[in-house]
Design a protein around this motif. Structure first.
Motif, PDB file in Angstrom:
ATOM      1  N   GLU A 256       0.841  -1.371  -0.025  1.00  0.00           N
ATOM      2  CA  GLU A 256       0.022  -0.043  -0.153  1.00  0.00           C
ATOM      3  C   GLU A 256       0.798   1.342   0.005  1.00  0.00           C
ATOM      4  OE1 GLU A 256      -4.024  -1.166   2.400  1.00  0.00           O
ATOM      5  OE2 GLU A 256      -2.939   0.209   3.249  1.00  0.00           O
ATOM      6  N   LEU A 257       2.008   1.349   0.828  1.00  0.00           N
ATOM      7  CA  LEU A 257       2.604   2.359   1.164  1.00  0.00           C
ATOM      8  C   LEU A 257       3.427   2.675  -0.399  1.00  0.00           C
ATOM      9  CD1 LEU A 257       3.957   2.046   4.713  1.00  0.00           C
ATOM     10  CD2 LEU A 257       2.333   3.721   4.000  1.00  0.00           C
ATOM     11  N   ASN A 258       3.596   1.795  -1.050  1.00  0.00           N
ATOM     12  CA  ASN A 258       4.467   1.899  -2.007  1.00  0.00           C
ATOM     13  C   ASN A 258       3.898   2.344  -3.398  1.00  0.00           C
ATOM     14  OD1 ASN A 258       6.918   1.180  -1.084  1.00  0.00           O
ATOM     15  ND2 ASN A 258       6.995  -1.028  -1.802  1.00  0.00           N
ATOM     16  N   VAL A 259       2.416   2.560  -3.108  1.00  0.00           N
ATOM     17  CA  VAL A 259       1.622   3.096  -4.408  1.00  0.00           C
ATOM     18  C   VAL A 259       2.172   4.487  -4.802  1.00  0.00           C
ATOM     19  CG1 VAL A 259      -0.885   3.794  -5.133  1.00  0.00           C
ATOM     20  CG2 VAL A 259      -0.306   1.696  -3.725  1.00  0.00           C
ATOM     21  N   SER A 260       2.337   4.940  -5.710  1.00  0.00           N
ATOM     22  CA  SER A 260       2.797   6.114  -6.079  1.00  0.00           C
ATOM     23  C   SER A 260       2.028   7.458  -5.801  1.00  0.00           C
ATOM     24  CB  SER A 260       3.420   6.395  -7.695  1.00  0.00           C
ATOM     25  OG  SER A 260       2.065   6.298  -8.504  1.00  0.00           O
ATOM     26  N   ILE A 261       2.806   8.592  -5.709  1.00  0.00           N
ATOM     27  CA  ILE A 261       1.749   9.894  -5.330  1.00  0.00           C
ATOM     28  C   ILE A 261       0.730  10.096  -6.616  1.00  0.00           C
ATOM     29  CG2 ILE A 261       3.750  11.118  -6.297  1.00  0.00           C
ATOM     30  CD1 ILE A 261       1.312  12.068  -3.381  1.00  0.00           C
ATOM     31  N   ASP A 262       1.485   9.686  -7.839  1.00  0.00           N
ATOM     32  CA  ASP A 262       0.512   9.993  -8.772  1.00  0.00           C
ATOM     33  C   ASP A 262      -0.752   9.158  -8.965  1.00  0.00           C
ATOM     34  OD1 ASP A 262       2.177  12.068 -10.243  1.00  0.00           O
ATOM     35  OD2 ASP A 262       3.261  10.602 -11.175  1.00  0.00           O
ATOM     36  N   ASP A 263      -0.541   7.957  -8.637  1.00  0.00           N
ATOM     37  CA  ASP A 263      -1.627   6.987  -8.493  1.00  0.00           C
ATOM     38  C   ASP A 263      -2.623   7.340  -7.240  1.00  0.00           C
ATOM     39  OD1 ASP A 263      -1.070   5.372 -10.825  1.00  0.00           O
ATOM     40  OD2 ASP A 263      -0.014   3.812  -9.478  1.00  0.00           O
ATOM     41  N   ARG A 264      -2.103   7.869  -6.283  1.00  0.00           N
ATOM     42  CA  ARG A 264      -2.980   8.521  -5.300  1.00  0.00           C
ATOM     43  C   ARG A 264      -3.837   9.637  -5.608  1.00  0.00           C
ATOM     44  NH1 ARG A 264      -3.668   4.078  -2.739  1.00  0.00           N
ATOM     45  NH2 ARG A 264      -2.378   3.162  -1.041  1.00  0.00           N
ATOM     46  N   ILE A 265      -3.143  10.566  -6.459  1.00  0.00           N
ATOM     47  CA  ILE A 265      -3.771  11.585  -6.834  1.00  0.00           C
ATOM     48  C   ILE A 265      -4.874  11.162  -7.751  1.00  0.00           C
ATOM     49  CG2 ILE A 265      -3.439  13.742  -8.357  1.00  0.00           C
ATOM     50  CD1 ILE A 265      -0.640  14.311  -6.945  1.00  0.00           C
ATOM     51  N   LYS A 266      -4.677  10.441  -8.765  1.00  0.00           N
ATOM     52  CA  LYS A 266      -5.527  10.022  -9.601  1.00  0.00           C
ATOM     53  C   LYS A 266      -6.877   9.062  -8.905  1.00  0.00           C
ATOM     54  CE  LYS A 266      -5.207   5.783 -11.645  1.00  0.00           C
ATOM     55  NZ  LYS A 266      -4.714   4.824 -12.341  1.00  0.00           N
ATOM     56  N   SER A 267      -6.541   8.446  -7.760  1.00  0.00           N
ATOM     57  CA  SER A 267      -7.622   8.031  -6.989  1.00  0.00           C
ATOM     58  C   SER A 267      -8.545   9.062  -6.274  1.00  0.00           C
ATOM     59  CB  SER A 267      -6.841   6.987  -5.852  1.00  0.00           C
ATOM     60  OG  SER A 267      -8.007   6.404  -5.030  1.00  0.00           O
ATOM     61  N   ILE A 268      -7.935  10.145  -6.137  1.00  0.00           N
ATOM     62  CA  ILE A 268      -8.607  11.151  -5.242  1.00  0.00           C
ATOM     63  C   ILE A 268      -9.734  11.794  -6.507  1.00  0.00           C
ATOM     64  CG2 ILE A 268      -8.478  13.545  -4.272  1.00  0.00           C
ATOM     65  CD1 ILE A 268      -6.106  12.474  -2.868  1.00  0.00           C
ATOM     66  N   THR A 269      -8.941  11.993  -7.604  1.00  0.00           N
ATOM     67  CA  THR A 269      -9.915  12.646  -8.533  1.00  0.00           C
ATOM     68  C   THR A 269     -11.019  11.620  -9.215  1.00  0.00           C
ATOM     69  OG1 THR A 269      -8.429  11.839 -10.358  1.00  0.00           O
ATOM     70  CG2 THR A 269      -7.990  14.063  -9.225  1.00  0.00           C
ATOM     71  N   VAL A 270     -10.672  10.541  -9.180  1.00  0.00           N
ATOM     72  CA  VAL A 270     -11.911   9.588  -9.578  1.00  0.00           C
ATOM     73  C   VAL A 270     -12.980   9.631  -8.568  1.00  0.00           C
ATOM     74  CG1 VAL A 270     -10.407   8.475 -11.389  1.00  0.00           C
ATOM     75  CG2 VAL A 270     -10.822   7.399  -9.079  1.00  0.00           C
ATOM     76  N   ASN A 271     -12.635   9.581  -7.303  1.00  0.00           N
ATOM     77  CA  ASN A 271     -13.664   9.296  -6.459  1.00  0.00           C
ATOM     78  C   ASN A 271     -14.566  10.729  -6.041  1.00  0.00           C
ATOM     79  OD1 ASN A 271     -13.412   6.702  -4.763  1.00  0.00           O
ATOM     80  ND2 ASN A 271     -11.483   7.145  -5.294  1.00  0.00           N
ATOM     81  N   MET A 272     -13.883  11.933  -6.570  1.00  0.00           N
ATOM     82  CA  MET A 272     -14.373  13.255  -6.650  1.00  0.00           C
ATOM     83  C   MET A 272     -15.719  13.226  -7.839  1.00  0.00           C
ATOM     84  SD  MET A 272     -11.220  16.060  -6.207  1.00  0.00           S
ATOM     85  CE  MET A 272     -12.301  17.584  -6.480  1.00  0.00           C
ATOM     86  N   GLU A 273     -15.187  12.552  -8.852  1.00  0.00           N
ATOM     87  CA  GLU A 273     -15.949  12.104  -9.975  1.00  0.00           C
ATOM     88  C   GLU A 273     -17.383  11.316  -9.307  1.00  0.00           C
ATOM     89  OE1 GLU A 273     -18.262  12.007 -13.862  1.00  0.00           O
ATOM     90  OE2 GLU A 273     -16.680  13.609 -12.831  1.00  0.00           O
ATOM     91  N   ARG A 274     -16.995  10.338  -8.733  1.00  0.00           N
ATOM     92  CA  ARG A 274     -18.167   9.480  -7.932  1.00  0.00           C
ATOM     93  C   ARG A 274     -18.960  10.387  -7.183  1.00  0.00           C
ATOM     94  NH1 ARG A 274     -13.884   5.146  -7.285  1.00  0.00           N
ATOM     95  NH2 ARG A 274     -14.139   3.701  -9.227  1.00  0.00           N
ATOM     96  N   CYS A 275     -18.442  11.517  -6.466  1.00  0.00           N
ATOM     97  CA  CYS A 275     -19.304  12.102  -5.480  1.00  0.00           C
ATOM     98  C   CYS A 275     -20.219  13.002  -6.455  1.00  0.00           C
ATOM     99  CB  CYS A 275     -18.233  13.092  -4.728  1.00  0.00           C
ATOM    100  SG  CYS A 275     -17.226  12.558  -3.571  1.00  0.00           S
ATOM    101  N   ARG A 276     -19.944  13.243  -7.640  1.00  0.00           N
ATOM    102  CA  ARG A 276     -20.619  14.243  -8.555  1.00  0.00           C
ATOM    103  C   ARG A 276     -22.054  13.040  -8.655  1.00  0.00           C
ATOM    104  NH1 ARG A 276     -15.725  15.275 -11.279  1.00  0.00           N
ATOM    105  NH2 ARG A 276     -15.052  17.359 -10.408  1.00  0.00           N
ATOM    106  N   TRP A 277     -21.859  12.080  -8.753  1.00  0.00           N
ATOM    107  CA  TRP A 277     -23.149  11.101  -8.957  1.00  0.00           C
ATOM    108  C   TRP A 277     -24.031  10.934  -7.932  1.00  0.00           C
ATOM    109  CZ3 TRP A 277     -19.357   7.056 -11.431  1.00  0.00           C
ATOM    110  CH2 TRP A 277     -18.840   7.402 -12.352  1.00  0.00           C
ATOM    111  N   VAL A 278     -23.559  11.248  -6.440  1.00  0.00           N
ATOM    112  CA  VAL A 278     -24.485  11.125  -5.243  1.00  0.00           C
ATOM    113  C   VAL A 278     -25.266  12.275  -5.059  1.00  0.00           C
ATOM    114  CG1 VAL A 278     -24.340  10.692  -2.780  1.00  0.00           C
ATOM    115  CG2 VAL A 278     -22.671   9.730  -4.293  1.00  0.00           C
ATOM    116  N   THR A 279     -26.457  12.053  -4.722  1.00  0.00           N
ATOM    117  CA  THR A 279     -27.706  13.201  -4.433  1.00  0.00           C
ATOM    118  C   THR A 279     -27.046  13.993  -3.305  1.00  0.00           C
ATOM    119  OG1 THR A 279     -29.743  13.696  -3.607  1.00  0.00           O
ATOM    120  CG2 THR A 279     -28.995  11.435  -3.048  1.00  0.00           C
TER     121      THR A 279
END
Length: 525
Positions: free
Chosen positions: A285-308
């Motif tokens: 887990e700790l070895n996941v890159s910073i770029d992948d963590r940023i990508k994870s945040i952005t895609v989950n922000m997109e999911r938030c747009r789909w929640v009422t």
């Protein structure tokens, strides 16, 4: 006589002069009123719309909404006689910061918009092209930041929660009345969005500072713990300091109590207990890159747009997040219960959707799905004629098979029903040991709840005044019995691989159904 005529003439001249002055004064007032009105509503020539779309075809997708906007407001919206209104500039600034919302920053005809807003557009006479460019920019911004990807695209990622599309025309009126909302409308978005937005700032700052390096265990070493020393300890310390779990990096190669506390905090934030050893799972887990963590945040922000956004103010609901294996029961607007859950394995994915819990079934039968009968039960009967009796099962209704109530029933002693076409529900389970696993994707699709008894007590207590004794009696009856809720409870089954607190501290979870990459591809392509 001549003297009298002169006096009368003077009086008439004064009277005419007064009347003329009054008339001029009245006309000045009328002109001023007309100017004020014109300043606010300048007529717009709608016959030029077709020419605009020919010149800027990428904005034609918004033509129906633009027509609706100017049908409601048949005049210039973004202009006054001296140039652009201030809100147009505020909107333009937000469009230039789409990256802060985790979105691609490519804006159609960006160079044309930049020229338009040069020197704030002051002194420019209103014209149809600039007016429609700003309206198109508004609909582009609203579509990206409020609704995100179209519903058919979100369903491609396995998301079946109902989505509420924003009326952009009506929403513009809201923004015009309260321009500050353009920077972040907490009433119009699921509040987790803004927490993740803070997290995005934090992790981009970590990237600017160099991110973090990988941790490598020495060959033959399975884990490191307090008291150990070596390069891996130094790497672990630097990694946790980079993400803020340590206030500073002492660069010590000794696994001391401060490092142990940092790992304990890391595990706690990911809803786990630290067992004292840092092994391959944590290091992966700790070895996941910073770029992948940023990508994870952005895609989950997109999911938030789909929640009422209605969930922000709901007083009672149940939410299950599949990747974190967690259930939250919110009562009276506050979290009243948190429980570990087991969700569907890869071949039997738990569906992302919502429903309304209408009843609880105590001491339930398990009506075994035909797919399980074919794949598991029939092969078991073929090997052992006493298979059904050994598993407390029986035939019913023309050859169907069910498991009778009891302590070994696969649904446990209570199930929480919210009727849906996916045939998914929450339920108890006799297999309590599975909740001790970090990865808990074992079920056939339904959600097994570790604290099922506690959840039943809280729900029936609020709904009907039941106590623990009454719930226990119902859970241990010889036959199935149901409790119909007076007030249905919304249930949300969600999929978030990143979750932030109010300070922007983000916990990341394994993408167990491998959905983040496909969503990122849709989002950025």
């Amino acid at each position: 006589m001549k003297k009298i005529q002169l006096i009368i003439g003077s009086i008439l001249l004064l009277a005419l002069s007064f009347t003329s002055c009054k008339k001029d004064k009245d006309n000045v007032g009328a002109d001023t009123e007309t100017h004020d009105h014109a300043e606010k509503t300048i007529p717009l020539d709608t016959t030029q719309f077709g020419e605009f779309y020919n010149k800027y075809p990428d904005y034609k997708k918004y033509s129906s909404e633009i027509s609706a906007l100017y049908k409601k407001h048949p005049h210039y919206i973004w202009h006054e006689k001296r140039g652009l209104i201030e809100f147009a500039e505020a909107l333009y600034n937000q469009v230039n910061q789409l990256g802060n919302d985790g979105l691609p920053s490519k804006v159609p005809y960006k160079n044309v918009l930049d020229d338009l807003f040069q020197d704030s557009g002051r002194g420019e006479k209103p014209n149809v092209q600039s007016e429609l460019l700003i309206s198109s920019m508004y609909f582009f911004w609203a579509n990206k930041t409020l609704d995100g990807l179209p519903a058919d695209k979100s369903r491609e990622t396995g998301w079946y929660l109902p989505r509420e599309r924003t009326d952009y025309v009506a929403y513009l009126d809201t923004l015009m009345k309260d321009p500050a909302k353009v920077k972040g409308d907490k009433e119009g978005m699921f509040n987790q969005y803004f927490a993740l937005k803070k997290g995005l700032v934090k992790y981009r700052d970590i990237k600017k500072k160099g991110g973090w390096e990988s941790i490598t265990l020495p060959e033959g070493v399975k884990a490191i713990k307090e008291g150990d020393s070596g390069v891996a300890v130094t790497q672990l310390r630097a990694r946790l300091a980079a993400e803020g779990y340590l206030k500073s990096d002492s660069k010590s190669n000794v696994f001391d109590s401060s490092l142990k506390d940092a790992v304990t905090l890391y595990e706690k934030n990911h809803f786990r207990e630290f067992d004292g050893k840092v092994g391959p799972a944590i290091i992966k887990e700790l070895n996941v890159s910073i770029d992948d963590r940023i990508k994870s945040i952005t895609v989950n922000m997109e999911r938030c747009r789909w929640v009422t956004p209605a969930i922000n103010t709901q007083k009672e609901y149940i939410a299950v997040n599949i990747p974190s294996y967690r259930l939250r029961y919110v009562k009276d607007g506050k979290i009243d219960l948190i429980s570990n859950v087991v969700v569907g394995k890869e071949l039997n994915k738990t569906v992302v959707f919502s429903g309304n819990m209408s009843y609880l079934a105590f001491s339930p039968y398990w009506n075994i799905p035909k797919s399980i009968v074919e794949k598991e039960i029939k092969p078991g009967i073929a090997k052992n004629p006493n298979y059904l009796a050994n598993h407390n099962m029986e035939y019913y209704n023309n050859g169907n098979i069910r498991q009778k109530p009891g302590g070994q029933n696969s649904l446990g002693k209570v199930k929480f029903m919210f009727p849906n076409s996916n045939n998914i529900y929450l339920h108890d389970t006799p297999a309590k040991s599975l909740f001790n696993q970090d990865d808990r994707a074992f079920s056939h699709g339904c959600v097994r709840v570790e604290k099922a008894r506690e959840l039943a007590i809280k729900i029936t207590g609020k709904d009907g005044g039941w106590d623990a004794a009454k719930v226990d009696k119902a859970m241990n009856a010889d036959k199935e019995n149901t409790y119909a809720l007076k007030n249905k409870i919304p249930v949300y089954i969600t999929y978030f691989t990143a979750w932030a607190d109010d300070n922007g501290n983000v916990a990341f979870f394994d993408d167990i159904y491998d959905r983040d990459n496909s969503l990122a591809g849709l989002l950025y392509n």
